[in-house]
Structures are given as structure tokens and as C-alpha cells.
Write a protein that holds these residues in place. Structure first.
Motif, PDB file in Angstrom:
ATOM      1  N   MET A 195      86.500  22.306  51.641  1.00 41.53           N
ATOM      2  CA  MET A 195      87.609  23.090  52.175  1.00 41.53           C
ATOM      3  C   MET A 195      88.220  23.948  51.064  1.00 41.53           C
ATOM      4  SD  MET A 195      87.945  22.455  55.390  1.00 41.53           S
ATOM      5  CE  MET A 195      89.595  22.920  55.800  1.00 41.53           C
ATOM      6  N   LYS A 196      88.398  23.372  49.894  1.00 38.01           N
ATOM      7  CA  LYS A 196      88.948  24.099  48.757  1.00 38.01           C
ATOM      8  C   LYS A 196      87.997  25.209  48.315  1.00 38.01           C
ATOM      9  CE  LYS A 196      91.455  22.893  44.592  1.00 38.01           C
ATOM     10  NZ  LYS A 196      91.783  21.816  43.661  1.00 38.01           N
ATOM     11  N   LEU A 197      86.685  24.921  48.380  1.00 38.15           N
ATOM     12  CA  LEU A 197      85.678  25.913  48.016  1.00 38.15           C
ATOM     13  C   LEU A 197      85.733  27.116  48.949  1.00 38.15           C
ATOM     14  CD1 LEU A 197      83.202  26.472  46.172  1.00 38.15           C
ATOM     15  CD2 LEU A 197      81.820  25.419  47.937  1.00 38.15           C
ATOM     16  N   LYS A 198      85.905  26.866  50.231  1.00 39.48           N
ATOM     17  CA  LYS A 198      86.006  27.960  51.202  1.00 39.48           C
ATOM     18  C   LYS A 198      87.215  28.843  50.900  1.00 39.48           C
ATOM     19  CE  LYS A 198      85.216  26.877  55.468  1.00 39.48           C
ATOM     20  NZ  LYS A 198      85.395  26.361  56.844  1.00 39.48           N
ATOM     21  N   LYS A 199      88.321  28.215  50.508  1.00 40.89           N
ATOM     22  CA  LYS A 199      89.537  28.962  50.170  1.00 40.89           C
ATOM     23  C   LYS A 199      89.322  29.828  48.925  1.00 40.89           C
ATOM     24  CE  LYS A 199      94.372  28.153  49.073  1.00 40.89           C
ATOM     25  NZ  LYS A 199      95.381  27.133  48.799  1.00 40.89           N
ATOM     26  N   LEU A 200      88.643  29.268  47.911  1.00 39.06           N
ATOM     27  CA  LEU A 200      88.382  30.030  46.694  1.00 39.06           C
ATOM     28  C   LEU A 200      87.444  31.200  46.948  1.00 39.06           C
ATOM     29  CD1 LEU A 200      87.992  27.318  43.916  1.00 39.06           C
ATOM     30  CD2 LEU A 200      89.716  29.092  44.040  1.00 39.06           C
ATOM     31  N   LYS A 201      86.432  30.987  47.794  1.00 46.26           N
ATOM     32  CA  LYS A 201      85.497  32.069  48.097  1.00 46.26           C
ATOM     33  C   LYS A 201      86.178  33.202  48.841  1.00 46.26           C
ATOM     34  CE  LYS A 201      81.129  29.624  47.948  1.00 46.26           C
ATOM     35  NZ  LYS A 201      79.920  29.232  48.692  1.00 46.26           N
ATOM     36  N   LYS A 229      89.330  33.983  48.544  1.00 43.66           N
ATOM     37  CA  LYS A 229      90.181  34.644  47.551  1.00 43.66           C
ATOM     38  C   LYS A 229      89.352  35.569  46.656  1.00 43.66           C
ATOM     39  CE  LYS A 229      93.673  32.261  46.020  1.00 43.66           C
ATOM     40  NZ  LYS A 229      94.566  31.345  45.264  1.00 43.66           N
ATOM     41  N   LEU A 230      88.132  35.125  46.324  1.00 47.71           N
ATOM     42  CA  LEU A 230      87.231  35.942  45.506  1.00 47.71           C
ATOM     43  C   LEU A 230      86.849  37.211  46.254  1.00 47.71           C
ATOM     44  CD1 LEU A 230      85.505  36.116  42.907  1.00 47.71           C
ATOM     45  CD2 LEU A 230      83.708  34.971  44.171  1.00 47.71           C
ATOM     46  N   ASN A 231      86.556  37.096  47.536  1.00 50.21           N
ATOM     47  CA  ASN A 231      86.213  38.279  48.327  1.00 50.21           C
ATOM     48  C   ASN A 231      87.377  39.249  48.414  1.00 50.21           C
ATOM     49  OD1 ASN A 231      83.578  37.590  48.830  1.00 50.21           O
ATOM     50  ND2 ASN A 231      84.070  36.420  50.656  1.00 50.21           N
ATOM     51  N   GLN A 232      88.600  38.750  48.481  1.00 44.73           N
ATOM     52  CA  GLN A 232      89.763  39.630  48.532  1.00 44.73           C
ATOM     53  C   GLN A 232      89.940  40.383  47.225  1.00 44.73           C
ATOM     54  OE1 GLN A 232      93.054  37.122  49.498  1.00 44.73           O
ATOM     55  NE2 GLN A 232      92.524  37.002  51.674  1.00 44.73           N
TER      56      GLN A 232
END
Length: 51
Positions: A37-43, A45-48
Motif C-alpha cells: 500500500m505504501k509502495l503504491k502511494k510512493l509510485k 507521488k513519483l508520477n506526479q
């Protein structure tokens, strides 16, 4: 305060991937689920930041 740039987020993603694989090898589903779940959030944020 630490600046959040693309290289910082990539490093965090790599560390999190290592932790996820380690938890899966140990058979700890709860830890791997939370980390995914945390990984999905970081990815996201990276795309943004890329655009």
C-alpha cells in the motif's frame, strides 16, 4: 526539512521493494500488504513529480 525529489523517492521505492520481498520470503502477509500500500502511494507521488 528534507527536499523530496525524484531520486529520493526512487531510493525509498527500492528500499520498500527489498522489505516486501523479505517479508514474502518469511511468509508475513500482513507486513507485505501494508508495504505494498505504501509502495503504491510512493509510485503515484513519483508520477506526479515527473509531470
Amino acid at each position: 526539512m528534507k527536499s523530496i525529489d525524484i531520486s529520493y523517492i526512487k531510493k525509498k521505492i527500492n528500499k520498500l521493494n527489498k522489505k516486501i520481498h523479505r517479508a514474502e520470503e518469511q511468509g508475513d502477509e500482513n507486513k507485505s500488504w501494508w508495504r505494498k500500500m505504501k509502495l503504491k502511494k510512493l509510485k503515484s507521488k513519483l508520477n506526479q513529480l515527473k509531470f
